[in-house]
Design a protein around this motif. Structure first.
Motif, PDB file in Angstrom:
ATOM      1  N   THR A 181      46.010  15.381  61.683  1.00  0.00           N
ATOM      2  CA  THR A 181      44.756  14.762  62.150  1.00  0.00           C
ATOM      3  C   THR A 181      44.056  13.986  61.034  1.00  0.00           C
ATOM      4  O   THR A 181      43.493  12.917  61.275  1.00  0.00           O
ATOM      5  N   MET A 182      44.105  14.516  59.803  1.00  0.00           N
ATOM      6  CA  MET A 182      43.401  13.849  58.699  1.00  0.00           C
ATOM      7  C   MET A 182      44.062  12.538  58.286  1.00  0.00           C
ATOM      8  O   MET A 182      43.370  11.581  57.929  1.00  0.00           O
ATOM      9  N   LEU A 183      45.392  12.490  58.307  1.00  0.00           N
ATOM     10  CA  LEU A 183      46.068  11.293  57.812  1.00  0.00           C
ATOM     11  C   LEU A 183      45.858  10.069  58.702  1.00  0.00           C
ATOM     12  O   LEU A 183      45.616   8.976  58.179  1.00  0.00           O
ATOM     13  N   PRO A 184      45.931  10.175  60.031  1.00  0.00           N
ATOM     14  CA  PRO A 184      45.602   8.979  60.812  1.00  0.00           C
ATOM     15  C   PRO A 184      44.158   8.536  60.641  1.00  0.00           C
ATOM     16  O   PRO A 184      43.856   7.338  60.651  1.00  0.00           O
ATOM     17  N   GLU A 185      43.234   9.502  60.442  1.00  0.00           N
ATOM     18  CA  GLU A 185      41.839   9.135  60.172  1.00  0.00           C
ATOM     19  C   GLU A 185      41.736   8.351  58.875  1.00  0.00           C
ATOM     20  O   GLU A 185      41.027   7.339  58.791  1.00  0.00           O
ATOM     21  N   LEU A 186      42.456   8.807  57.848  1.00  0.00           N
ATOM     22  CA  LEU A 186      42.458   8.098  56.577  1.00  0.00           C
ATOM     23  C   LEU A 186      43.093   6.723  56.730  1.00  0.00           C
ATOM     24  O   LEU A 186      42.622   5.736  56.141  1.00  0.00           O
ATOM     25  N   GLY A 187      44.156   6.631  57.524  1.00  0.00           N
ATOM     26  CA  GLY A 187      44.789   5.337  57.775  1.00  0.00           C
ATOM     27  C   GLY A 187      43.823   4.337  58.398  1.00  0.00           C
ATOM     28  O   GLY A 187      43.801   3.161  58.016  1.00  0.00           O
ATOM     29  N   ARG A 188      43.000   4.793  59.317  1.00  0.00           N
ATOM     30  CA  ARG A 188      42.014   3.902  59.943  1.00  0.00           C
ATOM     31  C   ARG A 188      40.978   3.438  58.927  1.00  0.00           C
ATOM     32  O   ARG A 188      40.530   2.287  58.959  1.00  0.00           O
ATOM     33  N   ASP A 189      40.593   4.334  58.013  1.00  0.00           N
ATOM     34  CA  ASP A 189      39.614   3.963  56.998  1.00  0.00           C
ATOM     35  C   ASP A 189      40.199   2.937  56.022  1.00  0.00           C
ATOM     36  O   ASP A 189      39.513   1.987  55.628  1.00  0.00           O
ATOM     37  N   ILE A 190      41.460   3.114  55.642  1.00  0.00           N
ATOM     38  CA  ILE A 190      42.100   2.151  54.752  1.00  0.00           C
ATOM     39  C   ILE A 190      42.283   0.811  55.459  1.00  0.00           C
ATOM     40  O   ILE A 190      42.130  -0.258  54.853  1.00  0.00           O
ATOM     41  N   ALA A 191      42.594   0.840  56.755  1.00  0.00           N
ATOM     42  CA  ALA A 191      42.722  -0.404  57.530  1.00  0.00           C
ATOM     43  C   ALA A 191      41.396  -1.152  57.570  1.00  0.00           C
ATOM     44  O   ALA A 191      41.362  -2.389  57.474  1.00  0.00           O
ATOM     45  N   ARG A 192      40.303  -0.407  57.697  1.00  0.00           N
ATOM     46  CA  ARG A 192      38.969  -1.035  57.677  1.00  0.00           C
ATOM     47  C   ARG A 192      38.719  -1.715  56.333  1.00  0.00           C
ATOM     48  O   ARG A 192      38.268  -2.859  56.266  1.00  0.00           O
ATOM     49  N   LYS A 193      39.044  -0.991  55.248  1.00  0.00           N
ATOM     50  CA  LYS A 193      38.876  -1.572  53.912  1.00  0.00           C
ATOM     51  C   LYS A 193      39.717  -2.838  53.764  1.00  0.00           C
ATOM     52  O   LYS A 193      39.239  -3.845  53.229  1.00  0.00           O
ATOM     53  N   HIS A 194      40.956  -2.797  54.248  1.00  0.00           N
ATOM     54  CA  HIS A 194      41.836  -3.957  54.146  1.00  0.00           C
ATOM     55  C   HIS A 194      41.235  -5.160  54.859  1.00  0.00           C
ATOM     56  O   HIS A 194      41.266  -6.284  54.328  1.00  0.00           O
ATOM     57  N   ARG A 195      40.699  -4.949  56.055  1.00  0.00           N
ATOM     58  CA  ARG A 195      40.109  -6.064  56.803  1.00  0.00           C
ATOM     59  C   ARG A 195      38.958  -6.693  56.019  1.00  0.00           C
ATOM     60  O   ARG A 195      38.772  -7.917  56.050  1.00  0.00           O
ATOM     61  N   LEU A 196      38.179  -5.869  55.329  1.00  0.00           N
ATOM     62  CA  LEU A 196      37.030  -6.387  54.586  1.00  0.00           C
ATOM     63  C   LEU A 196      37.449  -7.104  53.306  1.00  0.00           C
ATOM     64  O   LEU A 196      36.990  -8.218  53.037  1.00  0.00           O
ATOM     65  N   VAL A 197      38.314  -6.479  52.510  1.00  0.00           N
ATOM     66  CA  VAL A 197      38.633  -7.083  51.215  1.00  0.00           C
ATOM     67  C   VAL A 197      39.536  -8.304  51.338  1.00  0.00           C
ATOM     68  O   VAL A 197      39.577  -9.131  50.421  1.00  0.00           O
ATOM     69  N   SER A 198      40.249  -8.433  52.447  1.00  0.00           N
ATOM     70  CA  SER A 198      41.153  -9.578  52.592  1.00  0.00           C
ATOM     71  C   SER A 198      40.463 -10.775  53.235  1.00  0.00           C
ATOM     72  O   SER A 198      41.105 -11.808  53.464  1.00  0.00           O
ATOM     73  N   THR A 199      39.182 -10.677  53.535  1.00  0.00           N
ATOM     74  CA  THR A 199      38.418 -11.808  54.085  1.00  0.00           C
ATOM     75  C   THR A 199      37.066 -11.866  53.381  1.00  0.00           C
ATOM     76  O   THR A 199      36.037 -11.537  53.958  1.00  0.00           O
ATOM     77  N   GLN A 200      37.101 -12.294  52.108  1.00  0.00           N
ATOM     78  CA  GLN A 200      35.887 -12.331  51.305  1.00  0.00           C
ATOM     79  C   GLN A 200      35.645 -13.725  50.737  1.00  0.00           C
ATOM     80  O   GLN A 200      36.518 -14.588  50.781  1.00  0.00           O
ATOM     81  N   TYR A 201      34.456 -13.881  50.178  1.00  0.00           N
ATOM     82  CA  TYR A 201      34.129 -15.076  49.409  1.00  0.00           C
ATOM     83  C   TYR A 201      33.596 -14.654  48.052  1.00  0.00           C
ATOM     84  O   TYR A 201      32.789 -13.735  47.952  1.00  0.00           O
ATOM     85  N   ARG A 202      34.066 -15.317  47.021  1.00  0.00           N
ATOM     86  CA  ARG A 202      33.543 -15.089  45.676  1.00  0.00           C
ATOM     87  C   ARG A 202      32.426 -16.082  45.415  1.00  0.00           C
ATOM     88  O   ARG A 202      32.599 -17.294  45.572  1.00  0.00           O
ATOM     89  N   VAL A 203      31.288 -15.561  45.016  1.00  0.00           N
ATOM     90  CA  VAL A 203      30.130 -16.388  44.685  1.00  0.00           C
ATOM     91  C   VAL A 203      29.926 -16.312  43.171  1.00  0.00           C
ATOM     92  O   VAL A 203      29.747 -15.225  42.620  1.00  0.00           O
ATOM     93  N   THR A 204      29.966 -17.460  42.519  1.00  0.00           N
ATOM     94  CA  THR A 204      29.779 -17.515  41.075  1.00  0.00           C
ATOM     95  C   THR A 204      28.397 -18.082  40.767  1.00  0.00           C
ATOM     96  O   THR A 204      28.029 -19.153  41.266  1.00  0.00           O
ATOM     97  N   TYR A 205      27.649 -17.362  39.957  1.00  0.00           N
ATOM     98  CA  TYR A 205      26.295 -17.790  39.605  1.00  0.00           C
ATOM     99  C   TYR A 205      26.220 -18.046  38.111  1.00  0.00           C
ATOM    100  O   TYR A 205      26.566 -17.179  37.299  1.00  0.00           O
TER     101      TYR A 205
END
Length: 237
Positions: A181-205
């Motif tokens: 039960t814990m591992l599929p839950e962790l898989g979903r959390d890692i999938a969420r992280k992947h969706r966020l980090v693979s669609t980002q913008y870098r802002v340079t100031y």
């Protein structure tokens, strides 16, 4: 500028002393875990008994689900003590050697309360610890405890510290079936992280001349229904 850095997952499985009652549940949980991981994410799998031994080879990291399923089936119990700390030191060195890395490393450790056979000195482990943090690794540990005193508080404390320091997690399991039960839950959390980090913008100031050494900065978006998650390095928890 758009940044497309995916996650890359390393799975370490403790198949050493004390694994007999837990390993089958780890394997079944890992298959459910992979079902949750996006198909484009590269995954590498290794066992820890005796030393870290990757079961995915040539390449070590792959998106091939059949190769990953074969690696899971190759995980069998071993009487040798697992090397929990040594595996992290080796992984830290490997990450540190990748000067052109363009992904966010995620490390998943499945362990139990069997003996720990690492030979790394404390200073080597502490150096590895800092390198894991510097290379933006996120570490998740799931530790099955059956009351065997061999694990002691040391391994538990190390896993907790790693999770806290890297934005990862640490959870203990009282029953080994919890891996299912814990591992599929962790898989979903890692999938969420992947969706966020693979669609980002870098802002340079670039601050103007005469600006404070510690200027206050804020980032807003005029686009509706967008939730902003600003970070210093793009590594979203």
């Amino acid at each position: 500028e758009p940044i497309n850095w995916p996650v890359r997952v390393t799975v370490f499985v403790d198949n050493g002393d004390g694994s007999q009652n837990a390993l089958q549940h780890m394997r079944e949980g890992l298959k459910l875990f992979l079902d949750e991981i996006p198909e484009e994410v590269e995954v590498g799998m290794a066992t820890l008994a005796g030393r870290a031994r990757f079961l995915t080879r040539n390449p070590r990291y792959t998106t091939d689900r059949e190769a990953l399923a074969r690696a899971i089936d190759l995980m069998i119990p071993d009487a040798a003590a697992a090397r929990f700390r040594d595996s992290l030191v080796e992984e830290a060195e490997a990450l540190n050697d990748e000067a052109e890395r363009q992904y966010f490393p995620v490390i998943v450790i499945l362990s139990n309360d069997g003996a720990e056979g690492s030979t790394s000195q404390q200073n080597a482990f502490e150096r590895g610890f800092q390198r894991l943090i510097a290379n933006q690794a996120t570490i998740h540990t799931r530790l099955f405890t059956s009351g065997n005193p061999a694990v002691g508080q040391g391994q538990t404390q190390v896993a907790m510290n790693l999770g806290n320091a890297t934005g990862g997690t640490f959870e203990e399991l009282a029953v080994s079936t919890g891996f299912r039960t814990m591992l599929p839950e962790l898989g979903r959390d890692i999938a969420r992280k992947h969706r966020l980090v693979s669609t980002q913008y870098r802002v340079t100031y670039a601050p103007p001349d005469g600006a404070s050494d510690q200027p206050a900065m804020g980032i807003l978006s005029s686009r509706q229904n967008v939730t902003m998650i600003p970070t210093m390095d793009g590594n979203v928890p």
